[in-house]
Design an enzyme around this catalytic site. Structure first.
Site, PDB file in Angstrom:
ATOM      1  CG  ASP A  43      14.166  26.827 -22.781  1.00  0.00           C
ATOM      2  OD1 ASP A  43      15.075  26.814 -23.627  1.00  0.00           O
ATOM      3  OD2 ASP A  43      14.031  25.954 -21.905  1.00  0.00           O
ATOM      4  CD  GLN A 100      22.824  27.832 -19.415  1.00  0.00           C
ATOM      5  OE1 GLN A 100      23.735  28.562 -19.070  1.00  0.00           O
ATOM      6  NE2 GLN A 100      22.834  27.194 -20.550  1.00  0.00           N
ATOM      7  N   GLY A 150      20.278  27.759 -25.686  1.00  0.00           N
ATOM      8  CA  GLY A 150      19.555  27.700 -26.943  1.00  0.00           C
ATOM      9  C   GLY A 150      18.720  28.955 -27.146  1.00  0.00           C
ATOM     10  CG  HIS A 151      19.789  32.427 -27.187  1.00  0.00           C
ATOM     11  ND1 HIS A 151      19.088  32.438 -26.004  1.00  0.00           N
ATOM     12  CD2 HIS A 151      21.074  32.722 -26.860  1.00  0.00           C
ATOM     13  CE1 HIS A 151      19.916  32.743 -25.007  1.00  0.00           C
ATOM     14  NE2 HIS A 151      21.118  32.903 -25.508  1.00  0.00           N
ATOM     15  CE  LYS A 205      18.509  33.159 -21.815  1.00  0.00           C
ATOM     16  NZ  LYS A 205      17.450  32.172 -21.546  1.00  0.00           N
ATOM     17  N   GLY A 261       6.446  40.569 -26.288  1.00  0.00           N
ATOM     18  CA  GLY A 261       6.493  39.818 -27.529  1.00  0.00           C
ATOM     19  C   GLY A 261       5.122  39.243 -27.855  1.00  0.00           C
TER      20      GLY A 261
END
Length: 427
Positions: free
Chosen positions: A13, A225, A42-43, A16, A414
């Protein structure tokens, strides 16, 4: 042109998808490849103000002109694959250029059943799986009773393999877990129903990717992951069932290690974790609540609230070492705008001793207490910054300190969820 690996440097999480999306939009990317895991990933990507979530698909599916590849190391639920594809199609996303490895293993409905039943049976010793059949599918692969994508095109072989897989599984379900046996015919019928739609997508992806690299095209390998969830190098047994470290990319895609040019570790400006397992910097106070709230720390794939803690430089150094990172991509720096002082874990204390590298044993890691250094916050909204010089001085000092203590240079930062909300530190 390069082969680039983007992977998680914490417990997942980390963002990525943002790093992958940024690479694919700043330089032409020809292929974006998933090499491990399944739809437990999950992206989240924000494009033109719209939020997209990918799970099994590479996040590069949103990049025009790039071919998306699900390689041999991934375990594929056909039901989840088509559900995700159809969701993107409904939103107007072009998904025609998708390739799936013939050698990728299939997650069948019985894998999810076994996953959920086993997890409940473990009680207080639960691993914290997603219940989506990832582990049982990988177990069948290693036990050599797995079903591969190519098997869906041969009913005889498919039936034989499902029979072999369910022979032991049904004994467990009926005699240990007191559940009903799963019918072979029903599973075969379901899997065969996906064959026609899958067929045009399936190919030898190892050959495809090696030919692309030979032709000078750029291939981006997208991790699922993260390092600390690696079955060999993570916080075992609270890990996933594959190798999401850089070395796993070569196995999971069928490319040699000499072909990799860059290995980018994506890491948050703080730390989160979903599921069970040790987490030395985890917060149980108002700071933890605020990190969760400001960071929107809800699992993209699971919907579970993420555990939150401060940045852990020990974990960062470990990730740098086991992956051979060439650089980090630091995400969510803007979430720390609200703090006057920001702690960073620079070492652990274990049984009265200062430890600066990852503890060797599970016992030591469970007993690890963070040793913190404190950095002055900037108390300024940085979401509009686009260059390193535009960041407040204290934010610059924080990034530079993390770079110095984490084992690799920080390539970019970011400062918000949007594609454009990125500061390049080292171009």
């Amino acid at each position: 042109m390069p082969a680039i690996v983007v992977l998680g440097a914490q417990w997942g999480d980390e963002g990525k998808g943002k790093a992958t999306d940024l690479l694919a939009t700043t330089d032409p990317i020809d292929f974006v490849v998933r090499t491990s895991g399944g739809h437990n990933a999950g992206h989240t990507i924000v494009v033109n103000g719209e939020k997209y979530a990918t799970h099994l698909l590479p996040s590069g599916i949103l990049t025009p002109g790039a071919t998306s590849v699900i390689a041999n190391g991934v375990v594929v639920s056909p039901e989840a694959l088509f559900r995700e594809l159809d969701g993107l199609i409904e939103r107007g996303v072009e998904v025609a250029d998708l390739k799936v490895s013939a050698n990728a293993h299939v997650i069948a409905s019985y894998h999810a059943t076994i996953d959920k039943v086993t997890e409940r049976f473990l009680g207080k010793n639960q691993i914290g799986t997603t219940g989506r059949g990832i582990g049982p599918a990988y177990a069948d692969k290693i036990n050599r009773v797995g079903v591969r994508i190519a098997d869906l095109f041969d009913e005889k072989i498919l039936t034989q393999k499902v029979e072999a897989a369910l022979d032991v599984r049904n004994h467990l379900l009926t005699k240990v877990y007191n559940r009903r046996a799963i019918e072979v015919e029903a599973v075969v019928e379901e899997l065969l129903s996906y064959a026609d739609r899958l067929r045009p997508m399936v190919c030898d992806t190892s050959l495809l990717l090696n030919q692309a690299l030979d032709a000078g095209q750029t291939v981006l390998f997208e991790g699922a992951q993260a390092t600390m969830l690696d079955v060999d190098h993570g916080t075992y047994p609270f890990v996933t069932s594959s190798n999401p470290v850089a070395g796993g990319v070569c196995v999971g895609a069928g490319v040699g290690p000499t072909r990799i040019d860059r290995v980018i570790g994506v890491i948050k400006a703080y730390t989160t974790r979903v599921g069970s397992g040790p987490f030395p910097t985890e917060l149980f106070d108002e700071d933890g609540v605020q990190l969760q709230k400001l960071g929107g720390e809800i699992g993209v794939s699971t919907g579970r609230t993420r555990r939150c803690g401060w940045y852990d430089a020990v974990v960062a150094r470990y990730a740098s070492r086991v992956n051979g990172l060439t650089e980090f991509f630091l995400t969510k720096l803007d979430i720390l705008d609200a703090w006057d002082r920001i702690p960073v874990c620079v070492a652990y204390e274990i049984d009265g001793q200062r430890v600066e590298e990852m503890p060797m044993t599970q016992t030591e890691f469970h007993h690890a207490k963070p040793v913190y250094e404190f950095f002055d916050g900037w108390k300024t909204d940085i979401s509009g910054c686009r260059t390193f010089d535009e960041l407040p001085k204290n934010a610059q000092l924080y990034v530079q300190a993390l770079e110095e203590m984490s084992g690799a240079k920080i390539w970019g930062v970011g400062v918000g969820p949007g594609r454009e909300q990125t500061v390049v530190v080292h171009g």
